[in-house]
Scaffold this motif. Structure first.
Motif, PDB file in Angstrom:
ATOM      1  N   TRP A   1       2.597   2.992  -2.604  1.00  0.00           N
ATOM      2  CA  TRP A   1       3.653   3.740  -1.921  1.00  0.00           C
ATOM      3  C   TRP A   1       3.079   4.748  -0.928  1.00  0.00           C
ATOM      4  CZ3 TRP A   1       3.440   9.010  -2.367  1.00  0.00           C
ATOM      5  CH2 TRP A   1       2.654   9.523  -3.405  1.00  0.00           C
ATOM      6  N   LEU A   2       1.828   5.175  -1.141  1.00  0.00           N
ATOM      7  CA  LEU A   2       1.276   6.310  -0.399  1.00  0.00           C
ATOM      8  C   LEU A   2       1.062   6.037   1.090  1.00  0.00           C
ATOM      9  CD1 LEU A   2       0.155   9.250  -0.742  1.00  0.00           C
ATOM     10  CD2 LEU A   2      -2.095   8.196  -0.965  1.00  0.00           C
ATOM     11  N   PRO A   3       0.392   4.938   1.480  1.00  0.00           N
ATOM     12  CA  PRO A   3       0.166   4.738   2.920  1.00  0.00           C
ATOM     13  C   PRO A   3       1.464   4.680   3.727  1.00  0.00           C
ATOM     14  CG  PRO A   3      -1.270   3.308   1.639  1.00  0.00           C
ATOM     15  CD  PRO A   3      -0.303   3.914   0.674  1.00  0.00           C
ATOM     16  N   ASP A   4       2.480   3.984   3.192  1.00  0.00           N
ATOM     17  CA  ASP A   4       3.759   3.918   3.905  1.00  0.00           C
ATOM     18  C   ASP A   4       4.392   5.297   4.033  1.00  0.00           C
ATOM     19  OD1 ASP A   4       3.532   1.205   4.204  1.00  0.00           O
ATOM     20  OD2 ASP A   4       4.776   0.702   2.487  1.00  0.00           O
ATOM     21  N   ALA A   5       4.356   6.082   2.938  1.00  0.00           N
ATOM     22  CA  ALA A   5       4.973   7.408   2.968  1.00  0.00           C
ATOM     23  C   ALA A   5       4.273   8.304   3.984  1.00  0.00           C
ATOM     24  CB  ALA A   5       4.930   8.033   1.574  1.00  0.00           C
ATOM     25  N   HIS A   6       2.948   8.289   3.999  1.00  0.00           N
ATOM     26  CA  HIS A   6       2.206   9.130   4.939  1.00  0.00           C
ATOM     27  C   HIS A   6       2.436   8.699   6.384  1.00  0.00           C
ATOM     28  CE1 HIS A   6       0.010  12.121   2.815  1.00  0.00           C
ATOM     29  NE2 HIS A   6      -0.607  11.286   2.023  1.00  0.00           N
ATOM     30  N   THR A   7       2.457   7.399   6.613  1.00  0.00           N
ATOM     31  CA  THR A   7       2.606   6.900   7.973  1.00  0.00           C
ATOM     32  C   THR A   7       3.970   7.269   8.547  1.00  0.00           C
ATOM     33  OG1 THR A   7       1.151   5.039   7.421  1.00  0.00           O
ATOM     34  CG2 THR A   7       2.466   4.838   9.419  1.00  0.00           C
ATOM     35  N   ALA A   8       5.000   7.219   7.704  1.00  0.00           N
ATOM     36  CA  ALA A   8       6.361   7.484   8.184  1.00  0.00           C
ATOM     37  C   ALA A   8       6.726   8.961   8.174  1.00  0.00           C
ATOM     38  CB  ALA A   8       7.368   6.713   7.335  1.00  0.00           C
ATOM     39  N   ALA A   9       6.084   9.766   7.331  1.00  0.00           N
ATOM     40  CA  ALA A   9       6.495  11.162   7.150  1.00  0.00           C
ATOM     41  C   ALA A   9       6.244  11.984   8.408  1.00  0.00           C
ATOM     42  CB  ALA A   9       5.736  11.773   5.980  1.00  0.00           C
ATOM     43  N   PRO A  10       7.051  13.042   8.621  1.00  0.00           N
ATOM     44  CA  PRO A  10       6.732  13.986   9.695  1.00  0.00           C
ATOM     45  C   PRO A  10       5.427  14.705   9.366  1.00  0.00           C
ATOM     46  CG  PRO A  10       8.469  14.867   8.287  1.00  0.00           C
ATOM     47  CD  PRO A  10       8.239  13.457   7.849  1.00  0.00           C
ATOM     48  N   THR A  11       4.863  15.395  10.343  1.00  0.00           N
ATOM     49  CA  THR A  11       3.543  16.006  10.167  1.00  0.00           C
ATOM     50  C   THR A  11       3.491  16.913   8.947  1.00  0.00           C
ATOM     51  OG1 THR A  11       3.048  15.899  12.533  1.00  0.00           O
ATOM     52  CG2 THR A  11       1.839  17.519  11.226  1.00  0.00           C
TER      53      THR A  11
ATOM     54  N   GLY B   1     -10.662   2.535  -6.920  1.00  0.00           N
ATOM     55  CA  GLY B   1      -9.915   3.228  -5.881  1.00  0.00           C
ATOM     56  C   GLY B   1     -10.819   3.783  -4.795  1.00  0.00           C
ATOM     57  N   ILE B   2     -11.984   4.309  -5.196  1.00  0.00           N
ATOM     58  CA  ILE B   2     -12.935   4.845  -4.216  1.00  0.00           C
ATOM     59  C   ILE B   2     -13.394   3.745  -3.262  1.00  0.00           C
ATOM     60  CG2 ILE B   2     -15.246   5.823  -3.932  1.00  0.00           C
ATOM     61  CD1 ILE B   2     -14.786   7.290  -6.619  1.00  0.00           C
ATOM     62  N   ILE B   3     -13.811   2.612  -3.828  1.00  0.00           N
ATOM     63  CA  ILE B   3     -14.321   1.509  -2.999  1.00  0.00           C
ATOM     64  C   ILE B   3     -13.190   0.886  -2.190  1.00  0.00           C
ATOM     65  CG2 ILE B   3     -15.504  -0.708  -3.025  1.00  0.00           C
ATOM     66  CD1 ILE B   3     -17.278   1.635  -3.795  1.00  0.00           C
TER      67      ILE B   3
ATOM     68  N   LEU C   1      -4.820   5.465   7.973  1.00  0.00           N
ATOM     69  CA  LEU C   1      -6.226   5.514   7.592  1.00  0.00           C
ATOM     70  C   LEU C   1      -6.505   6.748   6.736  1.00  0.00           C
ATOM     71  CD1 LEU C   1      -9.255   4.692   9.810  1.00  0.00           C
ATOM     72  CD2 LEU C   1      -9.224   6.856   8.575  1.00  0.00           C
ATOM     73  N   ILE C   2      -5.988   7.898   7.131  1.00  0.00           N
ATOM     74  CA  ILE C   2      -6.216   9.108   6.352  1.00  0.00           C
ATOM     75  C   ILE C   2      -5.521   9.006   4.995  1.00  0.00           C
ATOM     76  CG2 ILE C   2      -5.876  11.611   6.305  1.00  0.00           C
ATOM     77  CD1 ILE C   2      -6.057  11.563   9.353  1.00  0.00           C
ATOM     78  N   ALA C   3      -4.371   8.324   4.943  1.00  0.00           N
ATOM     79  CA  ALA C   3      -3.697   8.118   3.661  1.00  0.00           C
ATOM     80  C   ALA C   3      -4.574   7.291   2.724  1.00  0.00           C
ATOM     81  CB  ALA C   3      -2.355   7.421   3.892  1.00  0.00           C
ATOM     82  N   TYR C   4      -5.166   6.222   3.236  1.00  0.00           N
ATOM     83  CA  TYR C   4      -6.054   5.416   2.392  1.00  0.00           C
ATOM     84  C   TYR C   4      -7.296   6.209   1.996  1.00  0.00           C
ATOM     85  CZ  TYR C   4      -3.720   0.886   2.433  1.00  0.00           C
ATOM     86  OH  TYR C   4      -2.848  -0.145   2.213  1.00  0.00           O
ATOM     87  N   SER C   5      -7.752   7.098   2.871  1.00  0.00           N
ATOM     88  CA  SER C   5      -8.897   7.931   2.504  1.00  0.00           C
ATOM     89  C   SER C   5      -8.544   8.822   1.316  1.00  0.00           C
ATOM     90  CB  SER C   5      -9.349   8.771   3.695  1.00  0.00           C
ATOM     91  OG  SER C   5      -8.513   9.889   3.902  1.00  0.00           O
ATOM     92  N   SER C   6      -7.274   9.221   1.198  1.00  0.00           N
ATOM     93  CA  SER C   6      -6.847  10.032   0.059  1.00  0.00           C
ATOM     94  C   SER C   6      -6.983   9.267  -1.244  1.00  0.00           C
ATOM     95  CB  SER C   6      -5.400  10.499   0.243  1.00  0.00           C
ATOM     96  OG  SER C   6      -5.286  11.415   1.309  1.00  0.00           O
TER      97      SER C   6
ATOM     98  N   LEU D   1     -12.951   0.713   1.908  1.00  0.00           N
ATOM     99  CA  LEU D   1     -12.933  -0.574   2.611  1.00  0.00           C
ATOM    100  C   LEU D   1     -11.666  -0.725   3.445  1.00  0.00           C
ATOM    101  CD1 LEU D   1     -14.350  -2.983  -0.151  1.00  0.00           C
ATOM    102  CD2 LEU D   1     -15.520  -2.147   1.897  1.00  0.00           C
ATOM    103  N   ALA D   2     -10.531  -0.255   2.914  1.00  0.00           N
ATOM    104  CA  ALA D   2      -9.282  -0.306   3.681  1.00  0.00           C
ATOM    105  C   ALA D   2      -9.400   0.544   4.945  1.00  0.00           C
ATOM    106  CB  ALA D   2      -8.112   0.167   2.816  1.00  0.00           C
ATOM    107  N   CYS D   3     -10.034   1.702   4.831  1.00  0.00           N
ATOM    108  CA  CYS D   3     -10.220   2.565   6.003  1.00  0.00           C
ATOM    109  C   CYS D   3     -11.153   1.923   7.022  1.00  0.00           C
ATOM    110  CB  CYS D   3     -10.776   3.919   5.572  1.00  0.00           C
ATOM    111  SG  CYS D   3      -9.601   4.951   4.676  1.00  0.00           S
TER     112      CYS D   3
END
Length: 529
Positions: free
Chosen positions: A245-255, A299-301, A322-327, A305-307
């Motif tokens: 759920w996280l990458p989609d939420a971060h990508t769509a959310a306001p700053t 999750g770390i690996i 990308l920053i969401a996946y880094s999280s 790799l996704a980033c």
């Protein structure tokens, strides 16, 4: 500081944002409208969050730093006697840094929003939701009753859902629904575990349960309850594979939504593991620790790799995604530290929590500013064929983005280094009874993850900050590249505290570890009185 004053400060930190949220929906008094009602309500948000931050700083200043393991500023009032549910508030060395971080990030978001009005419905609802979100988050770190913790944990979901759904970008409705469904399902599972602990333990008081160290719970009860609680908290953390759920939420959310989601909300999951699972169900924590560590390392690996895949040329990677996946990767280090069940590892996890909030909050601010200027966060569109040349077009913005990137990859001397290093040190010598060869393997894989993190962050810096910027004769601007505004005054005000604290925590880690270590030692040994 006087105990009564401490009590009042902690109560104010939790209650003032809630009152401010309700007040934001009321009409502004005629004398305070300024240029209009929209400006008045945005100014109201800045004022309330500033007062809350001041109260949090005053609470931290009056905290007894000689006894950080002791619960301070406690308020304990009966609420539902039939179930022994009490309004019990307090802070120690584990929760105090998270309280201050939450108050700081919310104030910086309100300040940023005052000068960058969110595109969408009326700012009145935006400010009310922002303050409601702050109140729920602060309450999660301050309450000491399992049922109140659950209510505060749930309180943040609805405001974040609407912030994404009403003020977000493309595909915001889908992202908001994924966020609310994942987190609500996780919360239902967690509630079952919390009820089992409270009913079988004879109380919902978190201090009493932690002090008993699970003595009132059978081994089977601990296993069932801890599994339910871990699953619920892991969704919020987020732990692979419950992270989608996280990458989609971060990508769509306001700053500001992305800043608070990464900087504060993710910390609620890992805080719950340290505050609830480790001291209250120690036998189950010992049983599940190797599996938690394994998921953390995956999750770390996976996140790295996704980033890397998103950062490569031609992938049409989104910088916010990308920053969401880094999280996912960075929170993997937090989970690994917790899974070691050692003071070193848990202290590293708590340090990494704070560092991630500062650094990733800064990165989402910067990416939001870049999107406001260029109209996109697509890496391929930003970089073109030779790079976006941000150093030449907006040197301060490019310098800050490079700083955030090298801080995120764990450069020694900055905050991101210590948490990851301590988590791996904890894995090098895990708690008694845990398989050292397994944790040494996890440590090696986590170390490889740091190399992957450095790789994708440096690729991002190269593609966004560097590049050719040919100068048109007589114009002083890059040929074919529109000019970009550099850092504005209000942006500098909102971002400079994060930069300063990232450097301070990196150069003087004892300031934070001196708070957390005694409290962690006591939690792992049996409670927090």
């Amino acid at each position: 500081m006087n105990h009564t004053v401490q009590q009042l400060l902690l109560a104010a930190v939790v209650v003032l944002p809630l009152l401010g949220s309700a007040a934001a929906l009321l009409p502004a008094p005629p004398g305070l409208r300024g240029r209009g009602p929209d400006q008045a309500v945005l100014r109201h948000g800045v004022t309330v969050t500033a007062v809350v931050l001041a109260a949090a700083i005053a609470l931290a200043a009056g905290f007894d730093h000689d006894h950080p393991a002791r619960m301070q500023a406690q308020t304990d009032i009966g609420w539902i006697p039939a179930l022994d549910i009490r309004v019990h508030l307090g802070v120690d060395g584990v929760s105090l840094p998270l309280l201050v971080l939450t108050a700081l990030l919310t104030f910086l978001c309100a300040l940023y929003t005052y000068f960058n009005r969110p595109s969408g419905p009326s700012p009145k609802a935006f400010v009310a939701l922002l303050l409601l979100l702050e109140s729920g988050t602060l309450a999660s770190f301050a309450v000491l009753d399992l049922m109140l913790f659950f209510l505060a944990f749930e309180m943040v979901l609805i405001p974040m859902y609407f912030l994404i759904n009403r003020w977000g970008g493309a595909e915001r409705e889908r992202a908001a629904w994924r966020f609310i469904l994942y987190t609500l399902l996780g919360s239902v599972v967690m509630l079952l575990g919390l009820l089992l602990v409270g009913l079988e333990g004879g109380t919902f008081d978190m201090v009493a349960l932690a002090t008993d160290k699970g003595s009132g719970l059978s081994h089977t009860t601990q296993l069932i309850a801890a599994l339910a609680i871990i699953v619920g908290l892991a969704v919020k953390a987020p732990m692979w594979p419950l992270h989608s759920w996280l990458p989609d939420a971060h990508t769509a959310a306001p700053t500001v939504g992305s800043v608070l989601l990464a900087g504060v909300l993710l910390k609620m999951g890992t805080y719950g593991l340290v505050r609830i699972v480790l001291p209250m169900t120690p036998e189950a924590a010992h049983t599940y620790a190797p599996y938690l560590a394994a998921f953390a390392v995956v999750g770390i690996i996976y996140g790295s790799l996704a980033c890397l895949a998103l950062a490569r040329s031609g992938a049409k990677g989104d910088l916010k995604r990308l920053i969401a996946y880094s999280s996912v990767g960075h929170m993997g280090f937090v989970l690994l530290g917790i899974a070691t069940l050692t003071p070193t590892g848990v202290n590293g996890a708590l340090f990494a929590n704070i560092a991630h909030g500062l650094i990733t909050g800064l990165l989402f601010f910067l990416v939001g500013a870049l999107k406001d200027r260029s109209g996109t966060t697509d890496l391929d569109q930003l970089a073109g064929t030779s790079g976006a040349a941000l150093y030449g077009r907006a040197p301060r913005l490019g310098g800050l983005l490079a700083f955030g990137a090298v801080a995120s990859l764990g450069l020694p001397g900055l905050a991101g280094f210590w948490g990851e290093m301590l988590a791996m040190f904890g894995a090098f010598d895990p708690a008694d009874g845990l398989s050292r060869p397994a944790f040494l393997t996890y440590m090696a894989l986590a170390g490889f993850g740091t190399l992957l993190t450095a790789a994708y962050m440096l690729v991002v810096v190269r593609r966004v900050c560097m590049g050719d910027q040919p100068i048109e004769p007589g114009t002083g601007t890059g040929a074919g590249r529109p000019a970009l505004a550099d850092v504005h005054g209000h942006e500098f005000a909102a971002w400079s505290p994060l930069v300063a604290l990232t450097v301070l925590a990196g150069l003087w880690p004892a300031a934070l570890l001196g708070l957390t270590d005694p409290a962690v030692q006591q939690l792992l040994a049996g409670g927090n009185r």
